[in-house]
Scaffold this motif. Structure first.
Motif, PDB file in Angstrom:
ATOM      1  N   GLY A  79       0.793  -1.220   0.000  1.00 31.69           N
ATOM      2  CA  GLY A  79       0.000   0.000   0.000  1.00 31.69           C
ATOM      3  C   GLY A  79       0.824   1.268   0.000  1.00 31.69           C
ATOM      4  N   THR A  80       1.984   1.252  -0.621  1.00 32.87           N
ATOM      5  CA  THR A  80       2.853   2.421  -0.662  1.00 32.87           C
ATOM      6  C   THR A  80       2.507   3.302  -1.858  1.00 32.87           C
ATOM      7  OG1 THR A  80       4.500   1.099  -1.847  1.00 32.87           O
ATOM      8  CG2 THR A  80       4.728   1.272   0.539  1.00 32.87           C
ATOM      9  N   ARG A  81       3.121   4.476  -1.885  1.00 30.86           N
ATOM     10  CA  ARG A  81       2.854   5.440  -2.956  1.00 30.86           C
ATOM     11  C   ARG A  81       3.755   5.175  -4.155  1.00 30.86           C
ATOM     12  NH1 ARG A  81       2.903   9.589   1.228  1.00 30.86           N
ATOM     13  NH2 ARG A  81       4.929  10.255   0.406  1.00 30.86           N
ATOM     14  N   PHE A  82       3.191   5.425  -5.330  1.00 32.43           N
ATOM     15  CA  PHE A  82       3.951   5.349  -6.572  1.00 32.43           C
ATOM     16  C   PHE A  82       4.532   6.731  -6.877  1.00 32.43           C
ATOM     17  CE2 PHE A  82       1.319   1.625  -6.911  1.00 32.43           C
ATOM     18  CZ  PHE A  82       2.113   0.718  -7.588  1.00 32.43           C
ATOM     19  N   PRO A  83       5.544   6.807  -7.739  1.00 34.97           N
ATOM     20  CA  PRO A  83       6.089   8.123  -8.082  1.00 34.97           C
ATOM     21  C   PRO A  83       5.071   8.984  -8.801  1.00 34.97           C
ATOM     22  CG  PRO A  83       7.030   6.418  -9.488  1.00 34.97           C
ATOM     23  CD  PRO A  83       6.279   5.709  -8.404  1.00 34.97           C
ATOM     24  N   ALA A  84       5.243  10.277  -8.691  1.00 34.85           N
ATOM     25  CA  ALA A  84       4.343  11.198  -9.379  1.00 34.85           C
ATOM     26  C   ALA A  84       4.420  10.968 -10.885  1.00 34.85           C
ATOM     27  CB  ALA A  84       4.716  12.645  -9.035  1.00 34.85           C
ATOM     28  N   ASN A  85       3.275  11.153 -11.548  1.00 35.33           N
ATOM     29  CA  ASN A  85       3.140  11.007 -13.010  1.00 35.33           C
ATOM     30  C   ASN A  85       3.222   9.555 -13.465  1.00 35.33           C
ATOM     31  OD1 ASN A  85       3.114  13.899 -13.294  1.00 35.33           O
ATOM     32  ND2 ASN A  85       5.357  13.863 -13.155  1.00 35.33           N
ATOM     33  N   ALA A  86       3.182   8.604 -12.544  1.00 40.90           N
ATOM     34  CA  ALA A  86       3.222   7.190 -12.927  1.00 40.90           C
ATOM     35  C   ALA A  86       1.804   6.682 -13.160  1.00 40.90           C
ATOM     36  CB  ALA A  86       3.909   6.363 -11.856  1.00 40.90           C
ATOM     37  N   THR A  87       1.652   5.856 -14.168  1.00 38.87           N
ATOM     38  CA  THR A  87       0.356   5.254 -14.469  1.00 38.87           C
ATOM     39  C   THR A  87       0.233   3.936 -13.713  1.00 38.87           C
ATOM     40  OG1 THR A  87       1.250   4.088 -16.371  1.00 38.87           O
ATOM     41  CG2 THR A  87       0.388   6.279 -16.749  1.00 38.87           C
ATOM     42  N   VAL A  88      -0.813   3.809 -12.947  1.00 38.55           N
ATOM     43  CA  VAL A  88      -1.017   2.618 -12.124  1.00 38.55           C
ATOM     44  C   VAL A  88      -2.436   2.115 -12.340  1.00 38.55           C
ATOM     45  CG1 VAL A  88      -0.967   1.642  -9.818  1.00 38.55           C
ATOM     46  CG2 VAL A  88       0.588   3.502 -10.395  1.00 38.55           C
ATOM     47  N   ARG A  89      -2.535   0.903 -12.808  1.00 40.22           N
ATOM     48  CA  ARG A  89      -3.827   0.249 -12.931  1.00 40.22           C
ATOM     49  C   ARG A  89      -3.787  -1.031 -12.121  1.00 40.22           C
ATOM     50  NH1 ARG A  89      -4.467   1.369 -19.436  1.00 40.22           N
ATOM     51  NH2 ARG A  89      -5.099   3.557 -19.222  1.00 40.22           N
ATOM     52  N   PRO A  90      -4.773  -1.251 -11.273  1.00 44.75           N
ATOM     53  CA  PRO A  90      -4.712  -2.411 -10.363  1.00 44.75           C
ATOM     54  C   PRO A  90      -4.626  -3.716 -11.128  1.00 44.75           C
ATOM     55  CG  PRO A  90      -6.914  -1.438 -10.403  1.00 44.75           C
ATOM     56  CD  PRO A  90      -6.026  -0.495 -11.129  1.00 44.75           C
ATOM     57  N   SER A  91      -3.821  -4.625 -10.592  1.00 43.23           N
ATOM     58  CA  SER A  91      -3.629  -5.921 -11.239  1.00 43.23           C
ATOM     59  C   SER A  91      -4.782  -6.859 -10.912  1.00 43.23           C
ATOM     60  CB  SER A  91      -2.301  -6.537 -10.783  1.00 43.23           C
ATOM     61  OG  SER A  91      -2.348  -6.805  -9.394  1.00 43.23           O
ATOM     62  N   TYR A  92      -4.954  -7.834 -11.767  1.00 44.07           N
ATOM     63  CA  TYR A  92      -5.943  -8.884 -11.512  1.00 44.07           C
ATOM     64  C   TYR A  92      -5.282  -9.949 -10.646  1.00 44.07           C
ATOM     65  CZ  TYR A  92      -9.163 -12.751 -12.270  1.00 44.07           C
ATOM     66  OH  TYR A  92     -10.029 -13.795 -12.080  1.00 44.07           O
ATOM     67  N   SER A  93      -5.871 -10.235  -9.501  1.00 44.93           N
ATOM     68  CA  SER A  93      -5.237 -11.150  -8.558  1.00 44.93           C
ATOM     69  C   SER A  93      -6.279 -12.053  -7.912  1.00 44.93           C
ATOM     70  CB  SER A  93      -4.479 -10.376  -7.476  1.00 44.93           C
ATOM     71  OG  SER A  93      -5.362  -9.554  -6.740  1.00 44.93           O
ATOM     72  N   ILE A  94      -5.808 -13.199  -7.450  1.00 46.52           N
ATOM     73  CA  ILE A  94      -6.619 -14.132  -6.681  1.00 46.52           C
ATOM     74  C   ILE A  94      -5.803 -14.563  -5.465  1.00 46.52           C
ATOM     75  CG2 ILE A  94      -7.858 -14.972  -8.718  1.00 46.52           C
ATOM     76  CD1 ILE A  94      -6.136 -17.508  -8.550  1.00 46.52           C
ATOM     77  N   SER A  95      -6.488 -15.115  -4.467  1.00 50.06           N
ATOM     78  CA  SER A  95      -5.831 -15.589  -3.245  1.00 50.06           C
ATOM     79  C   SER A  95      -6.022 -17.093  -3.114  1.00 50.06           C
ATOM     80  CB  SER A  95      -6.398 -14.881  -2.011  1.00 50.06           C
ATOM     81  OG  SER A  95      -6.127 -13.496  -2.060  1.00 50.06           O
ATOM     82  N   ILE A  96      -4.953 -17.760  -2.740  1.00 51.78           N
ATOM     83  CA  ILE A  96      -4.972 -19.202  -2.491  1.00 51.78           C
ATOM     84  C   ILE A  96      -4.614 -19.413  -1.029  1.00 51.78           C
ATOM     85  CG2 ILE A  96      -3.956 -21.428  -3.086  1.00 51.78           C
ATOM     86  CD1 ILE A  96      -3.351 -20.332  -5.843  1.00 51.78           C
ATOM     87  N   THR A  97      -5.463 -20.108  -0.295  1.00 55.94           N
ATOM     88  CA  THR A  97      -5.269 -20.299   1.141  1.00 55.94           C
ATOM     89  C   THR A  97      -4.790 -21.714   1.418  1.00 55.94           C
ATOM     90  OG1 THR A  97      -7.018 -18.704   1.613  1.00 55.94           O
ATOM     91  CG2 THR A  97      -6.346 -20.153   3.407  1.00 55.94           C
ATOM     92  N   LEU A  98      -3.711 -21.806   2.174  1.00 53.99           N
ATOM     93  CA  LEU A  98      -3.217 -23.092   2.658  1.00 53.99           C
ATOM     94  C   LEU A  98      -3.527 -23.172   4.149  1.00 53.99           C
ATOM     95  CD1 LEU A  98       0.269 -23.317   0.881  1.00 53.99           C
ATOM     96  CD2 LEU A  98      -1.758 -24.668   0.384  1.00 53.99           C
ATOM     97  N   SER A  99      -4.536 -23.932   4.500  1.00 58.74           N
ATOM     98  CA  SER A  99      -4.938 -24.046   5.904  1.00 58.74           C
ATOM     99  C   SER A  99      -4.620 -25.433   6.419  1.00 58.74           C
ATOM    100  CB  SER A  99      -6.424 -23.702   6.054  1.00 58.74           C
ATOM    101  OG  SER A  99      -7.198 -24.510   5.178  1.00 58.74           O
ATOM    102  N   SER A 100      -5.633 -26.273   6.495  1.00 61.81           N
ATOM    103  CA  SER A 100      -5.398 -27.622   7.011  1.00 61.81           C
ATOM    104  C   SER A 100      -4.772 -28.539   5.970  1.00 61.81           C
ATOM    105  CB  SER A 100      -6.721 -28.231   7.491  1.00 61.81           C
ATOM    106  OG  SER A 100      -7.667 -28.258   6.428  1.00 61.81           O
ATOM    107  N   VAL A 101      -4.981 -28.216   4.693  1.00 62.87           N
ATOM    108  CA  VAL A 101      -4.435 -29.070   3.638  1.00 62.87           C
ATOM    109  C   VAL A 101      -2.998 -28.671   3.361  1.00 62.87           C
ATOM    110  CG1 VAL A 101      -6.664 -29.512   2.575  1.00 62.87           C
ATOM    111  CG2 VAL A 101      -5.352 -27.520   1.883  1.00 62.87           C
ATOM    112  N   VAL A 102      -2.200 -29.637   2.955  1.00 58.38           N
ATOM    113  CA  VAL A 102      -0.798 -29.383   2.644  1.00 58.38           C
ATOM    114  C   VAL A 102      -0.644 -28.827   1.234  1.00 58.38           C
ATOM    115  CG1 VAL A 102       1.487 -30.449   2.461  1.00 58.38           C
ATOM    116  CG2 VAL A 102      -0.097 -31.166   4.258  1.00 58.38           C
TER     117      VAL A 102
END
Length: 735
Positions: free
Chosen positions: A73-96
């Motif tokens: 959640g940090t700042r990008f340099p001024a005049n930089a173009t930033v478009r959020p990436s497409y991401s997913i989350s994978i959870t490792l809980s009880s399964v290995v």
């Protein structure tokens, strides 16, 4: 249709906790042409030890270039173009192990990237060997399904086609030629098998992540449908998918037609371009005459009459791509950095980024308006940076968008003459810079106006070289190279421009002083060693104090830095001196014979130097010599105790006032070094380590040998004559 399936796999990588982009593990795939279905197989696993806990893995996807991510959640340099990436989350809980599928229909052909990482790093400095981190592994495999014989729609030729059922959509492609200003797609005579108006859904274009710009037509109850596209991607295949929305057993017949609106480009004379390139590389030839060496024709090429300018939809400016280094390119305009811009047609510059190795840096475009060249005070020079195709109509409502790409706008005027754009990780493609002059009261006011803009465009691994508080690192995944910034002194962000948690200059000076001056605590240990005739030990402590002081003076992340020699040399000498100091101190405590002690000194130092060269940060480089020296010391003490038939050392004062305090200080120092140091408290916890270790040495050094007298400086350093008497007996007589 004939479908062909293909499978691509890459080796698994061990994931890391995220603190900068180098901690993200990158996977690079290439999707072939005519792919209609892409399926990612993502496999995440963890170890089985007790140190392994529940963990969430974040996976980012992007087409054309590595994903631009910001987990902290940090700042990008001024005049930089930033478009959020497409991401997913994978959870490792009880399964290995966790297996996840991600499907992408009609994906764009070309480079696709996946980046995976663990949550934010805790910041604790772990000594290698003291703890066993849990291994988290991640592997990405790619399945593609492509058409081996995808039909081709020829421009200007209507092609009849039949959709058999809704379960089998129709795929077709059309090639977009260069300089295509627009495209008109039409569906004609769309009828079902029952001769009724059809219901179909048409998807033009391919999916690109994180943003997809597919154009969709839903044609229900109509015989004819159409869609107009402005600035379609030049010199690329455009994939079209048509699916029936009707009954399952009803076929659909339809005619498809694609027509293109051509754009007639205008440019300066190729003769002048050739001579400009020849002159810039070899210089003007002696004795040559004419307009080739004169800059007037190149700048005057844009000052044409109004009627000739209106016959062109754009004005080309020749640009030369100059490769400087890895992910480092400079774009040089043949007619000079100053570009003439008018209101009748946009001026176009081509920035070639399609080599496949250019997407790992930052594209920087800078504009500087020459105020004296613009004779209208209320005019604005607008610009658009876009990929695949240029923006040919630059006005306020168009918003720098082409058929399948959202461009990046720029503008300069008399009130604001400078503008800059930074495109982080630009996708692999041909990029275009379009410039045009606009007036607030209408274009008629600008017909005779012209402005000159200085354009600087270049590709750099790291913008501004990560600034004074960052280091630009070149990263590699197989044959692909990309760059990232590693920040220091509390600075953060993509280019180390976020000072939210930055250390002040006074804090940096304090950290440097603590880490360097704390080494002066070796002075008491050196004095004790010299006083007790342990000159070799005193030399080792002096060596350690010197290199530890200047290593930490060079190791500082901020501005308070002083390096007297190469950083790697200082670090090696510091580590070597630290381990050898422990080695000689414990051997000195063992009270073995001098010849054996000095042999062990030299042999141990050579072995320690070798082990540090193999693994400088391994815990056994320090623990190994310590344990071996302790074994020698215990064996020697047992030998002395058995020989004397009493405990050794025999004096209780030696134990209470020297050994126990020294052992306690050494134990606390090792605990601080191994378990308490973090990135935030390093400068004072490591200073405490210096103080405790140096103090423990002064306590642990044994007393001098009994047969040696204390230093008597008045007798050792004499500065007077002495009368010597010869007491030898005369053994012969002189006659």
């Amino acid at each position: 249709s004939l479908y062909v399936s293909e499978y691509f796999s890459q080796s698994a990588q061990k994931l890391s906790f995220y603190s900068w982009y180098g901690n993200a593990k990158l996977f690079h795939f290439r999707v072939p042409e005519d792919t209609v279905l892409l399926r990612w197989l993502l496999q995440a696993s963890r170890g089985k030890g007790p140190e392994c806990t529940n963990m969430e893995i974040t996976v980012h996807f992007r087409y054309g270039a590595p994903p631009v991510i910001n987990p902290l959640g940090t700042r990008f340099p001024a005049n930089a173009t930033v478009r959020p990436s497409y991401s997913i989350s994978i959870t490792l809980s009880s399964v290995v192990q966790n297996t996840t599928f991600v499907n992408v229909t009609t994906p764009a052909a070309g480079d696709w990237f996946i980046a995976a990482h663990l949550p934010e790093a805790a910041g604790r400095i772990e000594v290698k060997g003291f703890s066993t981190p849990c291994p988290y592994m991640f592997q990405a495999d790619m399945f593609v399904l492509r058409l081996a014989d995808m039909p081709v729609l020829e421009p200007g030729v209507a092609r009849p086609l039949t959709i058999i059922s809704p379960a089998k959509p129709l795929h077709i492609k059309v090639f977009v030629p260069k300089h295509a200003a627009g495209m008109m797609f039409e569906l004609r005579n769309c009828l079902t098998s029952e001769q009724k108006a059809c219901a179909v859904r048409v998807v033009l274009g391919s999916i690109t992540l994180p943003q997809s710009f597919q154009r969709i037509i839903t044609c229900v109850g109509r015989l004819n449908c159409s869609l107009a596209l402005d600035s379609p991607p030049w010199e690329k295949w455009l994939q079209i998918m048509v699916e029936s929305l009707g009954a399952a057993n009803a076929s659909v017949s339809v005619e498809m037609l694609a027509t293109f609106r051509a754009c007639r480009p205008g440019s300066t004379s190729s003769f002048f371009n050739f001579n400009s390139l020849n002159q810039s590389q070899t210089g003007p030839r002696p004795g040559s005459t004419g307009a080739a060496g004169n800059p007037t024709p190149s700048t005057g090429g844009a000052s044409r009459n109004t009627s000739s300018q209106r016959s062109f939809c754009l004005q080309n400016q020749p640009v030369v791509r100059e490769d400087l280094d890895v992910v480092s390119v400079r774009y040089r305009l043949l007619n000079g950095p100053s570009v003439p811009v008018n209101s009748l047609s946009p001026t176009l510059l081509l920035l070639n980024l399609n080599t496949g190795m250019d997407s790992g840096g930052s594209l920087v475009v800078s504009l500087l308006l020459n105020k004296t060249s613009m004779n209208l005070a209320n005019a604005t020079m607008v610009a658009c940076v876009s990929a695949a195709s240029p923006v040919l109509s630059l006005n306020a409502t168009h918003n720098c968008s082409t058929a399948f790409f959202q461009g990046y706008p720029l503008s300069v005027s008399a009130s604001s003459a400078e503008a800059m754009l930074i495109v982080l990780y630009p996708q692999t493609d041909d990029w275009f810079l379009s410039l045009q002059l606009l007036c607030q009261k209408g274009q008629g006011e600008c017909n005779a106006a012209e402005a000159k803009v200085t354009v600087f465009a270049y590709l750099t691994p790291c913008f501004n070289d990560c600034g004074p508080y960052g280091q630009c690192s070149l990263l590699r995944r197989h044959g692909y190279l990309y760059a990232g910034c590693s920040c220091k002194a509390g600075w953060g962000g993509w280019s180390c421009t976020d000072d939210t948690k930055a250390q002040s200059v006074s804090a940096q000076n304090l950290a440097t002083l603590l880490l360097t001056l704390s080494n002066l605590m070796f002075l008491p240990a050196i004095a004790v060693a010299v006083y007790r005739y342990y000159l070799v030990e005193a030399s080792v402590y002096t060596y350690t104090m010197f290199f530890s002081t200047f290593y930490h003076a060079c190791d500082q992340p901020g501005v308070a830095v002083m390096c007297i020699m190469d950083y790697d040399t200082l670090q090696y000498c510091d580590f070597l001196g630290s381990v050898v100091s422990i080695w000689v101190t414990i051997l000195c405590m063992s009270r073995v014979k001098k010849i054996l002690k000095y042999v062990l000194f030299v042999l141990g130092t050579l072995l320690i130097a070798m082990s540090l060269q193999l693994d400088r940060r391994g815990v056994w480089n320090m623990m190994g010599p310590c344990l071996f020296a302790l074994i020698i010391m215990i064996a020697a003490w047992v030998y002395h105790g058995v020989k004397r038939r009493r405990c050794y050392p025999s004096s209780w004062k030696r134990w209470v006032f020297y050994l126990l305090p020294g052992i306690t200080l050494a134990f606390i120092a090792m605990s601080v070094y191994a378990f308490m140091e973090t990135n935030e408290n390093y400068y004072y916890t490591h200073s405490i380590w210096h103080v405790l270790v140096a103090s423990s040495v002064a306590f642990l050094l044994p007393p001098r040998d009994k047969h040696k007298k204390p230093w008597a400086w008045s007798q050792k350093l004499t500065c007077r004559y002495q009368i010597c008497q010869n007491d030898r007996e005369e053994l012969y007589a002189v006659t």
